[in-house]
Enzyme design. Sequence first.
Site, PDB file in Angstrom:
ATOM      1  N   HIS A 123     -19.077 -64.800  69.713  1.00 19.64           N
ATOM      2  CA  HIS A 123     -20.336 -64.740  70.459  1.00 19.64           C
ATOM      3  C   HIS A 123     -21.292 -65.855  70.030  1.00 19.64           C
ATOM      4  O   HIS A 123     -21.229 -66.354  68.907  1.00 19.64           O
ATOM      5  CB  HIS A 123     -20.983 -63.371  70.226  1.00 19.64           C
ATOM      6  CG  HIS A 123     -22.103 -63.062  71.150  1.00 19.64           C
ATOM      7  ND1 HIS A 123     -23.419 -63.338  70.832  1.00 19.64           N
ATOM      8  CD2 HIS A 123     -22.122 -62.496  72.386  1.00 19.64           C
ATOM      9  CE1 HIS A 123     -24.197 -62.957  71.831  1.00 19.64           C
ATOM     10  NE2 HIS A 123     -23.445 -62.435  72.779  1.00 19.64           N
ATOM     11  N   LYS A 178     -24.190 -50.871  74.144  1.00 22.63           N
ATOM     12  CA  LYS A 178     -23.026 -50.912  75.037  1.00 22.63           C
ATOM     13  C   LYS A 178     -22.452 -49.496  75.173  1.00 22.63           C
ATOM     14  O   LYS A 178     -22.982 -48.687  75.908  1.00 22.63           O
ATOM     15  CB  LYS A 178     -22.039 -51.948  74.533  1.00 22.63           C
ATOM     16  CG  LYS A 178     -22.639 -53.360  74.603  1.00 22.63           C
ATOM     17  CD  LYS A 178     -21.725 -54.431  74.147  1.00 22.63           C
ATOM     18  CE  LYS A 178     -22.297 -55.814  74.451  1.00 22.63           C
ATOM     19  NZ  LYS A 178     -23.603 -56.099  73.849  1.00 22.63           N
TER      20      LYS A 178
END
Length: 372
Positions: free
Chosen positions: A122, A221
């Site tokens: 990421h 998430k």
Amino acid sequence: MSVYQRRLKERKGSSLFRVRKVRSSDVQWKLNFSTNDYLGLSQHRHIRQAFKQAVDIWGVGSTGSPLLSGYSSAHQELEELLTDWLGKPRALLFNSGFAANHGVLTTLVDKQQKVFADKLVHASIIDGMQHSEAQFKRYPHNQPLPVVDKANAGDWLVTEGVFSMDGDACDLKLMASLKQQFDIKVMLDDAHGLGAYGSEGRGSTSSGSDAVDMLTGTFGKALGVGGAFVCAKDDEIESLIQFCRDYIYSTAMPPAQAAAIKSSIEIVRSAEGDERREQLAHRIQYFREQMKQRNLKIIDSNTAIQTWLFDSDTEALAMSKQLQANGYLCSVIRPPTVPVGTSRIRFSLTSNMPQVALESFWQVVDRIRDNL
């Protein structure tokens, strides 16, 4: 032309396009394939109730940095729950996964150490490496050897549990082997694995948390809330508390948010959590079968993140626009977010997607493909 204007011009027409979120009363998507709410917990009544009750107790904000007035018993209870759930000595809360990853790497890595990171990690990890004093090298995706064989004791190996764009997983057994062989520290970002997979939803480390020295993850998430955490040894957490600028100079997350996350983890660890993960697994299996039957160009992934690759940006965008016109929120991912030549529609599957709606989706896909 300023540097910012030049960057904007270069970026225009590439990467992600912005989707404005609206109230469900204003528009109703048949299926939202762009959410990371893998277990459908963002609207869970128990979690919403926990949030509301905590607001009545604590108010809507934490009012300060965690080192001043921002740290409460609600934060402490969540950190203690995380250590019990994930089997780590200590936990520390952050406002975002970006802040957690960036903070760890800029605080705990020194210039005598090297960092080896997967090519597809990421952006928060990439920025953390660049802003640290360490030397760093990115290895080909999921192929740490032979790059890591140049490691010295104390160097770092950084990867993700489930990769956010491809949806495939790291080989944690290999990470454990390399850790033992080279005496290196393994850092794992499990943002897309935590909650959605494994025993009690422990994610990628369910089969062996000892392989990971530094575990980061997000509550935004599969847990359906927001914020993030770091789990590590006591002295490493203490160092973050004392020296991490991302932690010290940020207002702490609201106590009500911490209470909502605590409620979410309790659900994730329960029989209901097992049932939601099983439902998600069925959706993933069905979706992959449908892609394979149509000979679509895909990436091998057994997670909630599924990808349909296209030969060009134009083809990917055309399909996405057609799907959105039919009520399906499917986002195109294009360079520079992904490598050139790998433009894709990225599908995020959730446990609460009705099977009949998924079947209707593929009927629409077939009709669009016939007409394009």
